[in-house]
Motif scaffolding. Structure first.
Motif, short mmCIF file in Angstrom:
data_model
loop_
_atom_site.label_atom_id
_atom_site.label_comp_id
_atom_site.label_asym_id
_atom_site.label_seq_id
_atom_site.Cartn_x
_atom_site.Cartn_y
_atom_site.Cartn_z
N ILE A 231 64.48 85.70 13.60
CA ILE A 231 63.60 86.94 13.91
C ILE A 231 63.90 88.03 12.93
N VAL A 232 65.23 88.14 12.71
CA VAL A 232 65.73 89.39 11.79
C VAL A 232 66.27 88.66 10.31
N ASP A 233 65.93 89.08 9.31
CA ASP A 233 66.25 88.76 8.01
C ASP A 233 67.70 88.91 7.85
N GLU A 234 68.41 87.91 7.90
CA GLU A 234 69.98 88.03 7.83
C GLU A 234 70.49 88.57 6.56
N PRO A 235 70.16 88.07 5.11
CA PRO A 235 70.54 88.69 3.99
C PRO A 235 70.24 90.59 4.13
N ALA A 236 69.05 90.90 4.40
CA ALA A 236 68.80 92.18 4.44
C ALA A 236 69.42 93.15 5.55
N LEU A 237 69.64 92.41 6.55
CA LEU A 237 70.61 93.03 7.51
C LEU A 237 72.07 93.34 6.97
N ALA A 238 72.79 92.11 6.30
CA ALA A 238 73.85 92.20 5.80
C ALA A 238 74.03 93.40 4.85
N ASP A 239 73.06 93.42 3.88
CA ASP A 239 73.19 94.49 2.62
C ASP A 239 72.99 95.80 3.43
N ALA A 240 72.20 95.86 4.43
CA ALA A 240 72.05 97.29 4.92
C ALA A 240 73.47 97.72 5.59
#
Ligand SMILES: NC(=O)C1=CN([C@@H]2O[C@H](COP(=O)(O)OP(=O)(O)OC[C@H]3O[C@@H](n4cnc5c(N)ncnc54)[C@H](O)[C@@H]3O)[C@@H](O)[C@H]2O)C=CC1
Ligand SMILES: O=C(O)C(=O)COP(=O)(O)O
Length: 520
Positions: A231-240
Motif C-alpha cells: 500500500i505504501v511505496d517502500e523505497p520512497a518511505l525508506a528514503d524519507a
C-alpha cells in the motif's frame, strides 16, 4: 472428507476438525506448486499466507471451501474461487485486538526508538542524549482505512490524547463522527497529520495508494504500517526516513514476505517486525477455531457465517436471480467509480419479475465493490449500516421496457447517481441507464465512460486518440441528453487504459469527464 492445512495454526483448530470426523492433512512447508500436487482429492483447505491461485481451483474438483485463519485474503484469487463454486471464508474478528495492540506498540517503539536504545545498552552503551524521541500525546493521527482494525487503532490512539483524522472512501461520515473522527481526503490527511497509520486492506485500489508523491506530501513525523505491504511505496518511505524528512516508521508488513533486499531494513529509524500483528496466543486460538468451524459448516452444508464470496453454487441455486448477481455488482462498481461524492446512502431497486424473487444474494453483490473485508453474504444491509451507509431496498412489479431491472442509486445527501442494468436474451448483462443517460452497453473487460459536449467531430477525435495509443475499440454505446447538450459514450476496449491516454482524452476541452473501469 479431507482437509489440507498448509500453514501452522493453533492445535485448537486442528482438534476441532478432527473431532468433526474430518481427515486432516497438515503440510506447512508446501508452496502453491505443492498444493497443486495434493489438491485433487481435497474437500477443504485451511490456510494463512499460502497463495491460492486460479490454477489451484481449476485442479480441485472436490474443493468446497478455502478458509483463512486470519483476516486478509489478498493471497486468494476470490473471483476464481467463485467461478469454481468454492467458498472463501476468513476469521474477521479473532486477531483484531492483537493487531491493534501491535500497531500501538510499533508506534511507541518507533517514536521512542526503543529497539535502538535497547541495542545500545546491551552493547555496553549509555547515551540517552543520542536519541531524539517523539511524544505521541500531542500528535494528530491520520488513519488510512477505518475498518475494524482501523477503528480499534483509533480508539487506542484517542485514549492517548491524540486528535484523529481518517481517510476511508467507504465509510459514512456519521459513523466517523460518532467516533469523534474527522473524515478527509487523502491529500488533506497527509498534510494535516503528524502520524500516519495505515490499516486499509490490500486491493487493486489501495496497491501503491501512498506512493512517492504522497510520501513527499506527508508533513508529519511518524508512519506505522500494519495492514499489508504494497500500500505504501517502500523505497520512497525508506528514503524519507533515511534523509530525516520523516523521523521514524514502524513496519510489520512488507510487499514481499519475508522481505528480500528491502530498503526499509537498512534504515536505522525504521523499526521492523516479522508480520507479528496477529501472533498472540488468544488471537491464534480464535482464528484457528473460527476457520475450522467455517470448514465444518461448509462440509455439512450449513451456512458459512464468514463467507466472503457468493460462490456460484449458492448463486446458481436460483436461476431466476443468478444473472442479476453480476448485473448488480457491475452496476454498483460503476456507480461508485462515477460518483464524485462520499456515499452516505445506497438505494437498490428491483423492478419487474425480479421484484417477486428472493434477492438477498443480489443485494449482497451490490456491496462487493465496497472496499470491505467482510463481504456480507449473510446480512449485507446490517453490515453496510454498521459502516454508516444507509441502505434502502425497494421492489416494484412494473417496468417500462424490461422484464426485470436492477437500479443502484448512490447519494451523499445532496447529489445522487443511478446505474441500472438488466439481462437480455440469453442472460446477457446490459447497462441501460448511467446517471440519467439511457445507454445500451455490455459490461465486460476494459471499459471507459466519457462525457462530452454533443458536437460533431468529438467522437471521431476521441477515436483517433485511442488509435494513437494503440487501444482498439471493441464496442461502443452512445447516448445524449438533447441535441447540442451533453453526451455519454461507453466504450469496450481490447486494451487497458493508461494514465497518459486518460490525460490526453481529458485535454480535449469538449470532454467533460472520462472514467476507466476494469471489470475483470
Ligand atoms: N499485521 C497483521 O498481522 C494483521 C494485518 N491485518 C490486515 O488488516 C487489514 C484490515 O483489516 P480489517 O480492518 O479487519 O478490514 P476491514 O475490511 O474491516 O477494513 C478495511 C477498511 O479499509 C477501507 N478501504 C478500502 N479501500 C480503501 C481505500 N482505497 N482507501 C482507504 N481505505 C480503504 C474499507 O472501507 C474498510 O473500512 C486486513 O485486510 C489485513 O490485511 C489484519 C490483522 C492482522
Ligand atoms: O489476519 C491477517 O490478515 C494477518 O495479516 C495475520 O495473519 P497471519 O499471521 O499472516 O496468518
Amino acid at each position: 472428507m479431507k482437509v489440507l492445512v498448509t500453514d501452522p495454526i493453533d492445535d485448537a483448530g486442528l482438534a476441532r476438525l478432527r473431532s468433526a470426523g474430518l481427515d486432516v492433512e497438515t503440510d506447512f512447508d508446501i508452496d502453491t506448486a505443492g498444493v497443486l500436487e495434493k489438491i485433487a482429492d481435497v474437500d477443504a483447505m485451511l490456510i494463512r499466507g499460502t497463495e491460492i491461485t486460479r490454477e489451484v481451483f481449476e485442479n480441485a474438483p472436490n474443493l468446497k471451501i478455502v478458509s483463512r485463519a486470519g483476516i486478509g485474503v489478498d493471497n486468494i484469487d476470490i473471483p476464481a474461487a467463485t467461478d469454481h463454486g468454492v467458498i472463501v471464508a476468513n476469521a474477521p474478528r479473532g486477531n483484531v485486538y492483537a493487531a491493534a495492540e501491535h500497531t500501538i506498540g510499533l508506534a511507541f517503539n518507533a517514536a521512542k526508538q526503543i529497539p535502538q536504545a535497547h541495542m545500545q545498552v546491551q552493547a555496553g552503551g549509555w547515551d540517552g542524549a543520542s536519541f531524539d524521541a517523539l511524544e505521541l500525546g500531542d500528535m494528530t493521527a491520520g488513519i488510512v482505512g477505518l475498518g475494524r482494525l482501523g477503528q480499534e487503532v483509533a480508539w487506542r490512539l484517542d485514549n492517548l490524547g491524540m486528535d484523529l483524522l481518517a481517510y476511508d472512501p467507504y465509510l459514512g461520515e456519521a459513523r466517523a463522527r460518532q467516533m469523534g473522527i474527522e473524515l478527509v481526503e487523502l491529500d488533506e490527511l497527509l498534510e494535516r497529520v503528524d502520524m500516519l497509520s495505515v490499516q486499509a486492506r490490500l486491493t487493486d485500489e489501495t496497491r501503491g495508494l501512498i506512493g512517492p508523491e504522497e510520501i513527499d506530501r506527508f508533513a508529519g513525523d511518524l508512519i506505522v504500517l500494519t495492514s499489508r505491504g504494497g500500500i505504501v511505496d517502500e523505497p520512497a518511505l525508506a528514503d524519507a526516513v533515511e534523509s530525516g524528512e520523516i523521523a521514524a516508521a514502524g513496519v510489520d508488513v512488507f510487499s514481499t514476505e519475508p522481505p528480500e533486499d528491502n530498503p526499509l531494513l537498512d534504515v536505522e529509524n525504521v523499526v521492523v517486525t516479522p508480520h507479528l500483528g496477529a501472533k498472540t496466543h488468544n488471537a491464534q486460538v480464535n482464528v484457528a477455531v473460527t476457520a475450522a468451524d467455517s470448514i465444518i459448516s461448509a462440509l455439512e452444508g450449513d451456512l458459512v457465517q464468514n463467507a466472503l464470496n457468493l460462490s456460484s453454487t449458492d448463486a446458481s441455486s436460483d436461476p431466476r436471480t443468478r444473472g442479476y448477481v453480476d448485473v448488480a455488482e457491475t452496476a454498483s462498481k460503476i456507480a461508485l467509480r462515477l460518483f464524485e461524492g462520499r456515499v452516505e446512502s445506497i438505494e437498490i431497486e428491483y423492478a419487474g419479475d425480479l421484484a417477486d424473487e428472493d434477492t438477498n444474494l443480489v443485494t449482497a453483490a451490490v456491496f462487493n465493490p465496497f472496499g470491505w473485508q467482510d463481504v456480507v453474504v449473510d446480512a449485507p444491509t446490517r453490515i453496510a449500516e454498521q459502516r454508516g451507509i444507509q441502505v434502502v431496498e425497494s421492489k416494484r412489479r412494473e417496468t417500462e421496457d424490461y422484464q426485470s431491472l436492477v437500479s443502484i442509486t448512490v447519494s451523499d445527501g445532496v447529489r445522487e447517481l443511478t446505474v441500472s442494468g438488466t439481462l437480455f436474451g440469453d442472460n446477457e448483462p446490459r447497462l441501460v441507464e448511467i446517471d440519467g443517460f439511457r445507454v445500451d452497453a455490455t459490461p465486460y473487460g476494459h471499459m471507459l465512460i466519457s462525457r462530452n459536449r454533443d458536437e460533431p467531430g468529438v467522437i471521431g477525435a476521441l477515436g483517433s486518440v485511442f488509435g494513437e495509443y494503440d487501444v482498439n475499440i471493441a464496442g461502443m454505446a452512445n447516448a445524449r441528453e438533447s441535441i447540442d447538450g451533453e453526451a455519454m459514450s461507453v466504450y469496450n476496449l481490447d486494451d487497458p487504459v493508461t494514465p497518459e491516454l486518460l490525460e490526453e482524452l481529458e485535454s480535449d476541452t469538449r470532454v467533460t469527464g472520462v472514467t476507466a473501469i476494469d471489470l475483470d
